[in-house]
Design a protein around this motif. Sequence first.
Motif, PDB file in Angstrom:
ATOM      1  N   HIS A   1      38.830  42.378  48.145  1.00  0.00           N
ATOM      2  CA  HIS A   1      37.744  42.204  47.211  1.00  0.00           C
ATOM      3  C   HIS A   1      38.214  42.287  45.766  1.00  0.00           C
TER       4      HIS A   1
ATOM      5  N   GLU B   1      42.226  43.575  53.845  1.00  0.00           N
ATOM      6  CA  GLU B   1      42.346  44.311  52.578  1.00  0.00           C
ATOM      7  C   GLU B   1      43.653  45.076  52.477  1.00  0.00           C
TER       8      GLU B   1
ATOM      9  N   PRO C   1      31.870  41.034  48.899  1.00  0.00           N
ATOM     10  CA  PRO C   1      31.599  42.434  48.588  1.00  0.00           C
ATOM     11  C   PRO C   1      31.602  43.307  49.845  1.00  0.00           C
TER      12      PRO C   1
ATOM     13  N   PHE D   1      25.292  43.607  65.714  1.00  0.00           N
ATOM     14  CA  PHE D   1      25.340  44.987  66.195  1.00  0.00           C
ATOM     15  C   PHE D   1      23.893  45.420  66.339  1.00  0.00           C
TER      16      PHE D   1
ATOM     17  N   THR E   1      34.600  42.408  60.270  1.00  0.00           N
ATOM     18  CA  THR E   1      34.028  42.052  61.568  1.00  0.00           C
ATOM     19  C   THR E   1      34.557  40.693  62.022  1.00  0.00           C
TER      20      THR E   1
END
Lengths: 311, 383
Positions: A192, A160, A37, A13, A44
Motif C-alpha cells: 500500500h 506487502e 487500502p 467469509f 485474501t
Amino acid sequence: MNSVEIQDIVKTFGSFVAVDHVSLAVAKGEIFGFLGPNGAGKSTTIRVLCGLLTPTSGRASVNGFDVARQPEEIRRTIGYMSQKFSLYDDLTVEENIDFFTGIYGVPREKRAERKRYVLEMANLTERRNALTRTLSGGWKQRLALGCAILHDPPVLFLDEPTSGVDPLARGAFWALIHDLSETGHTIFVSTHYMDEAEYCHRLALMYRGKVIALGTPAELKAGLTAHSLLNLDSSDPLDTMRALEGLAGVLDVAVFGGGLHVTVDDVDATSARVRQRLAAQGIKVRKLEQIEPSMEDVFVALIEAEERKAA
Amino acid sequence: MWERIFVILRKEFIQALREPRMRVLLFVPPILQLIVFGFAVNLDVDHARIAWMDMDRTPQSRSLRDRFTGSGRFDIVSAPGSEEDVQRTLDRGEAEAVVRILPGFARDTARGRETEVQVLIDGTNSNTASLVSSYAASIIAEYSVEVLERQQRIKLLARSPGSPVSMSVPQVTARSRVWFNPDLYSRNYFVPGVIANIIMLVTLMLTALGIVREKEIGTMEQLMVTPVRPMELMLGKTLPFAVVGLLDVVLITVVAFLVFHIPLHGSFLLLLFCAVLYLMTTLGAGLFLSTISHTQQQAMMASFFFSTPAFMLSGFAFPIRNMPVAVQYLTYLNPVRYFIEIVRGIFLKGAGVDVLWPQMAALAAYGIAVVSLSAMRFHKKLD
Ligand SMILES: Nc1ncnc2c1ncn2[C@@H]1O[C@H](COP(=O)(O)OP(=O)(O)OP(=O)(O)O)[C@@H](O)[C@H]1O
Ligand SMILES: [Mg+2]
C-alpha cells in the motif's frame, strides 16, 4: 501462457464479501502490483491463488494449474511471502535456509549453490550464523524472500513485502524484485505504498473487494489527463478546503502531505478563480502550481469516483 | 518423505534446546512429580496410634500385642480400662483405632473355638482407616494361622463417629493385597502411575502448543504453501515429543528403581511398547486439540480441559471402584485408565501380554481412532 489467470473470483467469509468478482491475468515475467487500502481484499486474493483459501465461486489458475483442484501442483511451482513475517525467529539465518531447502525438496546437488545464491542476494553471507530475531526489518524481508525462492519457483506471491521497512531498504528490495523479473520470474506483489506502484509493470487497484482499475502506471495516469492537478500550499488547509467547496471548475480537493491537491478541468481559468476566492477569505496562498499526478492522486481520484458511484 | 520429516525434527530439536523455558518444561515436571508422589504424598500408615484394651490379660493376649508393636505399623498410646475410656480415646482422636481383646481369648483359642478380636477404627480418614484395618487384619490373620493353625473369624468394627458397625473381613482380601504390594507402600502404587501422568502432560500439551504456536506466528501458513504433506508435518511435529515421552519413561523407571527401590517385576520392553501405544493416544489428542484451537491460550485451556478429568478418572489417585457406577463406566473412555493399569500390572505384578492384552488393545484402538480423526482435520487450508 499467462502465469496467473483469475476469472470472476468471489470469496466470502460468512455474509462478508472479501473478494468480489475479480478477473485479471498476469503474463510471465511481469511484475504485477496489487494495490489497495487496508481490508481491500489483497491478501485474501493472494491466499486464494496460493491454494490456502478455496474460492467461493469463479476460477483461477497459476502456472496452468487450477487453484481449487490442483493446489499441490501449484505449491511446487510458487514462492510465497506472507504479509506477516513467517520465518523462525529462534533459528539462525542458515538454519532457516536449510529448513526450507529440505521442505521444498531442493535436489541435493543444487543445495550448496542455492544457499550461496540466496545468502548473496540477501547480502547475509556474513550474518549467516545470526539469530533471525536479531536482524532488522529490511534484512528479515530479504531473508524471507530468499527462503521463498530456494526452489527457484517461476511465480512469486509477495504480500506487502516492504511494510515496516525503511525507504532505503525498500529500494534495495525492489531492485531484487527487478532482478528476479529479468530472469523470467513472474512477481505478484501487493503493497500500500503508492510510490512503489511506479516500479511495477502493471497494476490493479483493489477497493472493497473489487478491482476498480487495471493497467500500466502510465495508462492509469493517462486516465486522469482529462483533468489537471494543482498543488496548493496555503496558510490554513482546512479553511481552504471549505472555501473551495462548490467553486466553479474545482472538481476535487484532497489533503496531501501538508498541502492540498486540487483537481481542475482548466488550469489557468480555475487557478485565477482559486486565488480570488482565497484572497477574499483572507487565506494566504504560498504556492499554487500545476503538477504531474502521482499514483496516489490517481488512486484517490479513482476511489472517490467509486464512492460517488456507490452513493 | 523421510527427508522432510527429518528436517522438521531437526528444527524442532534446535528450537527446543535453544529455548530455556522449553528445557524446563521437558524435565522439571517429571522430577517434580516424582518427588511429590515419591516423598511428599505419603499415604502409608506407619506408627498408627492405637489403644490396647486387654480384657483377657494372658500370655497369649500379650503375644498378640507384641506382634502389633513389633510390626512397626502401630504404636500403643494408651490402655483404656472402660467403655467410656474407649469412647473418649476415639472421640478426641488420641488413637486411630482401639483393639479390644475380650475375656476368654486365651481359653477359647486353646479350645479351638471361634474367637473374636475387635478392632474399632476411626473412620474419619477413610484411607487411613482402610489401611489400619487391613494391617490389623493381616497381623491377626498371621497370628491366627500360626498359633491356632485353624481358621479364625475376625471381627472388625469400623467405627465412624456414631454407632459401631460390625463387619467381617475375609482373609483372602487381606492376603491378595499383601501379595502385590507386600509392604502396602503407597509409593509403590503411585510412582509407576507418574509415568502415565508425565507422558500425558508432556505430550498432549506440548504437541498442541507447538502446532498452535506456528499458527499464531504465521509459520504454519508459510508451511502450507510448500509441498510438505500433512502426514509429514504431523509426524515431524509429534515425534520429538514421542522421543521425550519415552525418555521420561526410562528416567522415571530408573529413578523409581534406584531412589525409591520400587521393583520392576515385569518386562521393561513391554512397558516401553505399551508406552508407545499410549503415546499414540496422547499425541493424537494433542494434534486434535491443535486443530480446534487458534491461539496458544486456547490450546492450553483445551489441554487442561482434557487432562484434568482424564487424570481424575484414571484411577491414579482415586480408586475407580470407589466411584459411582455411572462414572466407572465413563472411565472406560479414558486412555489414561488403561495405561495406569498396564503400568501397575507390569511394575507390581510382573504381568505380561497374556494378562494385559485387553488394555493394550483398548489403547491401540483409541490411538488409531484419535490419530485418524486429527489427520482428517489437519488440512493445508486456512478455511
Ligand atoms: N478468515 C477470515 N474470516 C473473516 N473475515 C476475513 C478473513 N480474512 C480476511 N477477512 C476480512 O476480509 C477483508 C479483506 O481482508 P484482506 O486481508 O484480504 O485485506 P488486505 O487488502 O490484505 O488488507 P491489508 O492491507 O490490511 O493487509 C477484511 O475486512 C478482513 O477483515
Ligand atoms: Mg493484507
